[in-house]
Every structure is written in C-alpha cells, then in structure tokens.
Design a protein around this motif. Structure first.
Motif, PDB file in Angstrom:
ATOM      1  N   GLU A 194       0.838  -1.202   0.000  1.00  0.00           N
ATOM      2  CA  GLU A 194       0.000   0.000   0.000  1.00  0.00           C
ATOM      3  C   GLU A 194       0.874   1.253   0.000  1.00  0.00           C
ATOM      4  O   GLU A 194       0.548   2.248  -0.669  1.00  0.00           O
ATOM      5  N   GLY A 195       1.984   1.200   0.740  1.00  0.00           N
ATOM      6  CA  GLY A 195       2.895   2.336   0.760  1.00  0.00           C
ATOM      7  C   GLY A 195       3.475   2.620  -0.606  1.00  0.00           C
ATOM      8  O   GLY A 195       3.546   3.773  -1.045  1.00  0.00           O
ATOM      9  N   CYS A 196       3.893   1.573  -1.322  1.00  0.00           N
ATOM     10  CA  CYS A 196       4.450   1.782  -2.668  1.00  0.00           C
ATOM     11  C   CYS A 196       3.382   2.254  -3.636  1.00  0.00           C
ATOM     12  O   CYS A 196       3.626   3.121  -4.473  1.00  0.00           O
ATOM     13  N   ALA A 197       2.181   1.691  -3.536  1.00  0.00           N
ATOM     14  CA  ALA A 197       1.101   2.104  -4.437  1.00  0.00           C
ATOM     15  C   ALA A 197       0.840   3.599  -4.327  1.00  0.00           C
ATOM     16  O   ALA A 197       0.447   4.254  -5.295  1.00  0.00           O
ATOM     17  N   GLU A 198       1.078   4.151  -3.125  1.00  0.00           N
ATOM     18  CA  GLU A 198       0.862   5.584  -2.921  1.00  0.00           C
ATOM     19  C   GLU A 198       2.114   6.412  -3.205  1.00  0.00           C
ATOM     20  O   GLU A 198       2.028   7.498  -3.795  1.00  0.00           O
ATOM     21  N   LEU A 199       3.289   5.899  -2.806  1.00  0.00           N
ATOM     22  CA  LEU A 199       4.498   6.727  -2.801  1.00  0.00           C
ATOM     23  C   LEU A 199       5.435   6.493  -3.978  1.00  0.00           C
ATOM     24  O   LEU A 199       6.216   7.383  -4.324  1.00  0.00           O
ATOM     25  N   GLU A 205       5.873  -0.316 -11.233  1.00  0.00           N
ATOM     26  CA  GLU A 205       6.058  -0.775  -9.857  1.00  0.00           C
ATOM     27  C   GLU A 205       4.810  -0.486  -9.021  1.00  0.00           C
ATOM     28  O   GLU A 205       4.417  -1.291  -8.171  1.00  0.00           O
ATOM     29  N   LYS A 206       4.191   0.657  -9.255  1.00  0.00           N
ATOM     30  CA  LYS A 206       2.942   0.982  -8.549  1.00  0.00           C
ATOM     31  C   LYS A 206       1.863  -0.043  -8.876  1.00  0.00           C
ATOM     32  O   LYS A 206       1.113  -0.475  -7.996  1.00  0.00           O
ATOM     33  N   MET A 212      -0.289  -6.739  -5.610  1.00  0.00           N
ATOM     34  CA  MET A 212       0.069  -7.476  -4.393  1.00  0.00           C
ATOM     35  C   MET A 212      -0.981  -7.249  -3.303  1.00  0.00           C
ATOM     36  O   MET A 212      -1.376  -8.185  -2.601  1.00  0.00           O
ATOM     37  N   VAL A 213      -1.416  -6.008  -3.147  1.00  0.00           N
ATOM     38  CA  VAL A 213      -2.427  -5.691  -2.132  1.00  0.00           C
ATOM     39  C   VAL A 213      -3.683  -6.525  -2.359  1.00  0.00           C
ATOM     40  O   VAL A 213      -4.203  -7.171  -1.433  1.00  0.00           O
ATOM     41  N   GLU A 214      -4.158  -6.530  -3.582  1.00  0.00           N
ATOM     42  CA  GLU A 214      -5.412  -7.232  -3.886  1.00  0.00           C
ATOM     43  C   GLU A 214      -5.257  -8.746  -3.725  1.00  0.00           C
ATOM     44  O   GLU A 214      -6.130  -9.414  -3.138  1.00  0.00           O
ATOM     45  N   ALA A 215      -4.153  -9.306  -4.228  1.00  0.00           N
ATOM     46  CA  ALA A 215      -3.959 -10.749  -4.163  1.00  0.00           C
ATOM     47  C   ALA A 215      -3.763 -11.225  -2.725  1.00  0.00           C
ATOM     48  O   ALA A 215      -4.324 -12.242  -2.311  1.00  0.00           O
ATOM     49  N   GLN A 216      -2.987 -10.480  -1.954  1.00  0.00           N
ATOM     50  CA  GLN A 216      -2.700 -10.926  -0.592  1.00  0.00           C
ATOM     51  C   GLN A 216      -3.902 -10.740   0.326  1.00  0.00           C
ATOM     52  O   GLN A 216      -4.116 -11.523   1.255  1.00  0.00           O
ATOM     53  N   ARG A 217      -4.716  -9.737   0.073  1.00  0.00           N
ATOM     54  CA  ARG A 217      -5.965  -9.615   0.847  1.00  0.00           C
ATOM     55  C   ARG A 217      -6.874 -10.804   0.574  1.00  0.00           C
ATOM     56  O   ARG A 217      -7.524 -11.334   1.483  1.00  0.00           O
ATOM     57  N   SER A 218      -6.930 -11.238  -0.662  1.00  0.00           N
ATOM     58  CA  SER A 218      -7.745 -12.400  -1.004  1.00  0.00           C
ATOM     59  C   SER A 218      -7.209 -13.643  -0.299  1.00  0.00           C
ATOM     60  O   SER A 218      -7.978 -14.457   0.234  1.00  0.00           O
TER      61      SER A 218
END
Length: 236
Positions: A194-199, A205-206, A212-218
């Motif tokens: 989430e930090g990389c997606a924002e920063l 890479e974003k 990664m956020v979506e897959a790992q939450r699942s």
C-alpha cells in the motif's frame, strides 16, 4: 533422491527460467514509452534514487518475499494436506516471480540490493500512514515502533524461533502454524505494498504493488477460512 526432493528440484528449475523471463519483461516495461508522441524531455526514462520509495520497496519487499518462499517450501514437506500444499505452491511461485521483477528493476536502475546500513526498516514509507508499522506483539498489523528482532527484519516477518518451530512441526500443527505465520506475513506485506502504491513513482512498480495488495488480501480471507476449518484462528 526422494520424490519430494525431485519435485522441488524441478520446481526450482522452472522458477529460475520464469524469473529470468519476468526480469527481462520488467526491464522492458520500466523503460517503455507511453503510446503516442511525447516531448523529448518527457520521454527520457527516470531512474529512482537509492533513498526513493521505489528503490526501498524493491529492496525490502524482495527480502520479505524470500521468507514467504522459504516458509512455503518448509510446509510442503511437513504436511500431506493438498489444500495447504497448493496454497504454499501458489505463494512460492507468485512471490519468487515478483521478487525476480523487483531485483530486476534494481539491476536496471544500477542501485544496491541491500538496505543502507543504519537505516530503519521501511524508512522509505515515512510519508505513508503505515510507515514503520509493527504489529500486535510484533506480528504485523498497524502499530508504530517496529524493531528488527530475532531475524524478523520487517513487519510480519517470522522470527528465527518461529521458523525453527515450523520446521519441527508436522501435520495439522504445521498447517496451523504456517497459516498463522503467513497471515502475519501477508499483513505486513499489504502495508508495504500500500505504501508503494501511494508513494512510488514508477508506474509499473505501482501497478505491481497494487496487485500485491489485492492478491494478498484475497489470500488472507482464504487462510482465515482454512484456520477456522482446523479449529484455529489468526494470531492476535
């Protein structure tokens, strides 16, 4: 050579090829121009600095992913449960490939693959609310003040003691410990992604971080169900 070792050798050989292909693809994506004409100044590729969020995420998530791969290999040898073994395979395959992409970007940018000496874990996330996030009891959730300890270098990472316990466990006990450790691991990984997606500034890479956020939450939802089926729950 045992059947399990043969399977692992074949899988590793395939992973090496897959990672090499993905690294090449990552380099192409990172240097590709947007479709259509663009001003000369805007078309020049930008290289992130050593202290950037892009470089920090690539370095630290590569380390984070490597431990997930290792834990997945361990549990595949400690249980015969096909659901757990399938999940472990999926995690190992996905995160090994993503790790190859992250290291490939660092090579492309000609930046070091190790975090500078003296730098705190996740220092690159200082501009994000989850920066320096630790966890409840060090297990990777959202509390501030994480400190590296017993081999756990970043939020969610298992300690040497926990890894030793996983390697000694068998059957359902190994399954439950793996699912609990990987749940903590994913929580820490989601915070970082989430930090990389924002920063992060590099679009490819974003996008990888958001994926990664979506897959790992699942997978967190799946692991919670798998723990419940074994009369267990994620660690507090």
């Amino acid at each position: 050579m045992s059947p399990a070792r043969v399977r692992r050798t074949r899988w590793l050989a395939g992973s090496v090829v897959g990672v090499a292909v993905l690294c090449a693809g990552a380099a192409a994506v990172a240097t590709a121009r947007d479709d259509g004409p663009a001003p000369a100044a805007a078309s020049a590729p930008r290289t992130p600095s050593t202290g950037s969020a892009d470089a920090g995420f690539a370095r630290e998530m590569a380390v984070h992913h490597q431990q997930a791969v290792e834990m997945s290999f361990v549990v595949r040898d400690r249980t015969k449960d096909e659901d757990v073994r399938r999940l472990a395979y999926d995690i190992a395959n996905t995160q090994a490939n993503q790790r190859g992409m992250l290291l490939g970007w660092l090579d492309l940018w000609e930046l070091p693959k190790t975090t500078p000496a003296g730098q705190e874990p996740m220092a690159w996330m200082s501009g994000h609310p989850g920066g320096h996030a630790g966890g409840h009891g060090g297990h990777g959730g959202g509390e501030a003040g994480f400190e590296a300890h017993d081999g756990a270098l970043m939020p969610g990472m298992a300690t040497r003691t926990e890894l030793k316990a996983l390697g000694a466990a068998e059957g359902v006990k190994a399954e439950v410990l793996f699912l609990q450790l990987m749940t903590d691991h994913h929580k820490g990984g989601v915070t970082m992604a989430e930090g990389c997606a924002e920063l992060c500034a590099v679009p490819a890479e974003k996008r990888l971080a958001q994926g990664m956020v979506e897959a790992q939450r699942s997978e967190l939802d799946l692991m919670a169900d798998m723990l419940a089926a074994r009369g267990a729950a994620p660690r507090p």
